[in-house]
Design a protein around this motif. Structure first.
Motif, short mmCIF file in Angstrom:
data_model
loop_
_atom_site.label_atom_id
_atom_site.label_comp_id
_atom_site.label_asym_id
_atom_site.label_seq_id
_atom_site.Cartn_x
_atom_site.Cartn_y
_atom_site.Cartn_z
N SER A 9 -6.02 11.30 -15.40
CA SER A 9 -5.25 10.47 -16.33
C SER A 9 -4.11 9.74 -15.62
O SER A 9 -3.57 8.77 -16.14
CB SER A 9 -4.71 11.33 -17.47
OG SER A 9 -3.61 12.11 -17.00
N LEU A 10 -3.73 10.22 -14.44
CA LEU A 10 -2.60 9.63 -13.73
C LEU A 10 -3.01 8.63 -12.64
O LEU A 10 -2.26 7.70 -12.34
CB LEU A 10 -1.75 10.73 -13.06
CG LEU A 10 -1.12 11.79 -13.97
CD1 LEU A 10 -0.31 12.78 -13.13
CD2 LEU A 10 -0.23 11.14 -15.03
N SER A 11 -4.17 8.84 -12.04
CA SER A 11 -4.52 8.05 -10.86
C SER A 11 -4.91 6.62 -11.26
O SER A 11 -5.57 6.40 -12.26
CB SER A 11 -5.65 8.72 -10.08
OG SER A 11 -6.81 8.86 -10.88
N VAL A 12 -4.46 5.68 -10.44
CA VAL A 12 -4.78 4.27 -10.68
C VAL A 12 -5.22 3.62 -9.37
O VAL A 12 -4.78 4.02 -8.29
CB VAL A 12 -3.56 3.47 -11.22
CG1 VAL A 12 -3.29 3.80 -12.67
CG2 VAL A 12 -2.33 3.71 -10.37
N LEU A 240 -11.89 11.05 -9.57
CA LEU A 240 -10.66 11.84 -9.70
C LEU A 240 -9.42 11.03 -9.30
O LEU A 240 -8.38 11.11 -9.96
CB LEU A 240 -10.82 13.06 -8.80
CG LEU A 240 -9.98 14.30 -9.06
CD1 LEU A 240 -10.02 14.72 -10.51
CD2 LEU A 240 -10.50 15.44 -8.15
N PHE A 241 -9.54 10.26 -8.20
CA PHE A 241 -8.35 9.61 -7.64
C PHE A 241 -8.41 8.08 -7.71
O PHE A 241 -7.50 7.42 -7.22
CB PHE A 241 -8.17 10.03 -6.17
CG PHE A 241 -8.18 11.53 -5.94
CD1 PHE A 241 -7.27 12.35 -6.60
CD2 PHE A 241 -9.09 12.11 -5.06
CE1 PHE A 241 -7.28 13.72 -6.39
CE2 PHE A 241 -9.10 13.48 -4.84
CZ PHE A 241 -8.19 14.30 -5.51
N LYS A 242 -9.50 7.54 -8.25
CA LYS A 242 -9.71 6.07 -8.34
C LYS A 242 -9.67 5.42 -6.95
O LYS A 242 -9.19 4.29 -6.79
CB LYS A 242 -8.66 5.40 -9.24
CG LYS A 242 -8.37 6.11 -10.55
CD LYS A 242 -9.43 5.87 -11.56
CE LYS A 242 -9.14 6.46 -12.95
NZ LYS A 242 -8.24 7.58 -13.09
N LEU A 243 -10.13 6.13 -5.96
CA LEU A 243 -10.13 5.61 -4.59
C LEU A 243 -11.51 5.05 -4.24
O LEU A 243 -12.53 5.42 -4.83
CB LEU A 243 -9.76 6.72 -3.60
CG LEU A 243 -8.33 7.25 -3.65
CD1 LEU A 243 -8.18 8.49 -2.78
CD2 LEU A 243 -7.34 6.16 -3.21
N LYS A 244 -11.50 4.18 -3.23
CA LYS A 244 -12.75 3.70 -2.64
C LYS A 244 -12.73 4.23 -1.21
O LYS A 244 -12.29 3.56 -0.28
CB LYS A 244 -12.74 2.16 -2.68
CG LYS A 244 -14.12 1.56 -2.57
CD LYS A 244 -14.13 0.05 -2.61
CE LYS A 244 -15.50 -0.39 -2.12
NZ LYS A 244 -15.46 -1.65 -1.42
N PRO A 245 -13.18 5.47 -1.04
CA PRO A 245 -12.92 6.18 0.22
C PRO A 245 -14.02 6.02 1.26
O PRO A 245 -15.19 5.83 0.93
CB PRO A 245 -12.84 7.64 -0.24
CG PRO A 245 -13.76 7.72 -1.41
CD PRO A 245 -13.83 6.34 -2.03
N ALA A 246 -13.60 6.09 2.52
CA ALA A 246 -14.56 6.00 3.63
C ALA A 246 -14.28 7.10 4.64
O ALA A 246 -13.15 7.57 4.77
CB ALA A 246 -14.43 4.64 4.32
#
Lengths: 401, 401
Positions: A9-12, A240-246
């Motif tokens: 709910s917090l991650s953007v 969970l974190f709204k990331l685009k991770p590599a």
């Protein structure tokens, strides 16, 4: 740690970029008065340390020595007790097999047994990978399916292989067949829960058919299965974190671990400089980069202090590439400690460095275990590193009004 | 803290030895500029501190002042919130009564009441222990059994006794009978859960018969029962940590606490030197020793700063006996703080010192509250001390692959 529901709910999503640089097994204890981090000439790390917050992180909890799996899961921001990754899954992830939620993966060993079925070598003399590949081909041609479950076999290396059973209703709670001692027949894959009865039966039939196929082979005339496991139901970093991770890693296992939480695997070379070059090339495409340096751990395991020092210095020389990209957040740490004096993973907390425009800089002029012990982040759980990175990247909204 | 199931799967038995030395109530706050630890001349502790990791431990959690029960339960590696030891059990353990899982133990007070049954003295003028023994003998002869439950009565000291009800299906959820004020009649032992109705009824009948037996006695013509409790279902240290633990303590309550987690009680003398001599004599038989020094707490409770300093110095003089045995791991700490200025237990975290061949030594030259606050262990929960000791003794396997 903050509950996942709250984190979601917090991650953007924002354009700011985070780099998590992991020197595997970096932390150490002193020998001849210094740790490898203290002995290494690291002008770039030291300059960075001065404008960073420092601290120590426990991978799991005080006193507990982790394997690489839980240590990374924790660093990626997940509860390592809740998300335990089975050995079979780790092994399969390590060779980048694409697994589905219908799969039960196991770690296999080719082994030798005598005419009575008693084990004479649990590793079949560590047969060459070439021989392993030949046997896996032979087995794959003969055993494609058992009781409706697809059987997928892959060579890892030497005597090690992965066996995956793919089908509806399979369950990982099945006991190892490896009796761990010679002179005994291998164990039956017993179900450890009623729901795993079908899977255990399939595994039993697989072993019988494998033994038939291999009966005239030497030295590998049987196989042992360990670590039956399904994919953990783990939310992705995107979710969970709204990331685009590599992930930038040279070793398969870490690439596998990263893929389990949804990171994209970036193609890279063999050296540390190659990894940093990849970071630069792919900079525009992602907002979170996990860079994994393996050799600090390998030399720690070998008890090779000078070589561990050299790897740290090599990372230091590559650091300007990273700094030049001006990430919003840089975190540099280990997954666990691998002290040369122990030649093994240990329970010692990890040095942790956090740099952003918003940290309370400690102003300490070295990056080392002792300086991190005096840093303003104090001692914390490694699974808090991710929320801290996200907070510093302004990727978390306010909790509550 | 790590779940017990995980701990059980990681702990292994090895020959390495651990010594946990507890100076009860050791931690303090400054008066006249120094704490008792700072004021004491402790050359041996200081030398040890130099090669140790230091930190502070919260017995329960920040701000919470613990009794001796939960403070020790935490130090022994158990969750003190989960394993709350009832007062009746603590009192019985304190006089080394052998309890069974069929027992409900209560802490009893001899008391005085007037002809209307109203309490006139909740402690019956603190009758001498001799008188207590006479009354307990009298009661024990008259009341052996109630509704199929055996009744076992034991003198503690002065006005205090233990009453144990032993029988199938008993339940500790029964209310105290002590109204805590004078001029009222004592309360009925009410059941606090439906399952405790039978136990409450037995207790009620016991009180009635006790009052009959004591009706002509003065001043103790009645008794109050508090802290109804059953033995906690607590796994032993052997089960959880694979240890063969021993307790060296002079005070019954600490011996009782240690016995609840399965330590062997070693016979010892009255002085601190006696306790260290016992350690040396019994060194070969165990791999974990808990040594308890009581008087730091007693003098803290008395507000007697100089006497508390002297006890610390006495421990320091005995320390070479311990050091000479070369334990793999030494931990020195308090169970809770007992500041002289408060004359009571407090919430202040405990100084904690950890020595092994593998610690990151802080190199600090004193063992004190302030130096521990700057140590590399940081601030942690006291229930993490046990995993840390086990890790440093190489008694824990790796968690995960």
């Amino acid at each position: 740690m903050i509950p996942e529901k709250v984190m979601k709910s917090l991650s953007v999503s924002t354009p700011s970029k985070i780099v998590l640089l992991v020197l595997d097994g970096m932390g150490d204890i002193r020998r001849g008065g210094l740790t490898p981090l203290e002995a290494a000439a690291t002008p770039n790390l030291d300059r960075l340390a001065r404008e960073s917050s420092l601290g120590l992180t426990d991978p799991i909890s005080p006193g507990i020595t982790p394997g690489s799996g839980p240590a990374h899961i924790s660093l990626f921001g997940y509860d390592p007790i809740r998300y335990q990754i089975g050995r079979g899954i780790l092994e399969a992830a390590g060779i980048e097999m694409a697994l589905t939620s219908d799969d039960v993966a196991t770690r296999g060993n080719f082994a030798s047994m005598d005419s009575e079925g008693k084990l004479t070598d649990r590793r079949a003399g560590r047969i060459p990978s070439e021989e392993n590949r030949r046997l896996i081909e032979l087995l794959s041609r003969s055993i494609r399916e058992i009781d409706g479950a697809e059987v997928i076999l892959k060579t890892v290396k030497e005597h090690r292989f992965v066996a995956v059973f793919r089908g509806k209703g399979l369950d990982g709670r099945v006991a190892d067949t490896d009796p761990q001692v010679l002179g005994r027949v291998s164990l039956d894959p017993e179900p450890l829960a009623p729901e795993a009865a079908k899977t255990a039966e399939i595994a039993k039939k697989f072993i019988k058919r494998m033994n038939e196929v291999l009966k005239n082979e030497r030295p590998a005339n049987t196989g042992l299965l360990r670590g039956f496991a399904k994919l953990p139901e783990i939310p992705s970093m995107r979710e969970l974190f709204k990331l685009k991770p590599a992930c930038i890693a040279t070793y398969p296992m870490y690439r596998g671990l990263a893929s389990l939480v949804g990171m994209e695997m970036l193609k890279t070379g063999e050296t540390i400089a190659d990894e940093f070059a990849t970071l630069k090339e792919r900079w525009a495409e992602h907002d979170f980069f996990f860079i994994h340096v393996k050799k600090t751990d390998s030399y720690g395991e070998d008890g090779n202090f000078p070589a561990k020092v050299k790897v740290i210095e090599e990372v230091d020389r590559s650091l300007p590439t990273l700094l030049g990209l001006k990430p919003a957040v840089i975190a540099i740490t280990g997954d666990h400690s691998t002290p040369c004096a122990l030649s093994a993973h240990s329970w010692h907390p990890n040095p942790f460095l956090l740099r952003s425009d918003y940290v309370r800089a400690d102003g300490r002029g070295r990056f080392s275990e002792a300086e991190c012990a005096r840093g303003c982040l104090g001692r914390m759980s490694a699974c808090e590193a991710m929320p801290l990175m996200l907070g510093n990247a302004l990727k978390l909204e306010k909790f509550g009004a």
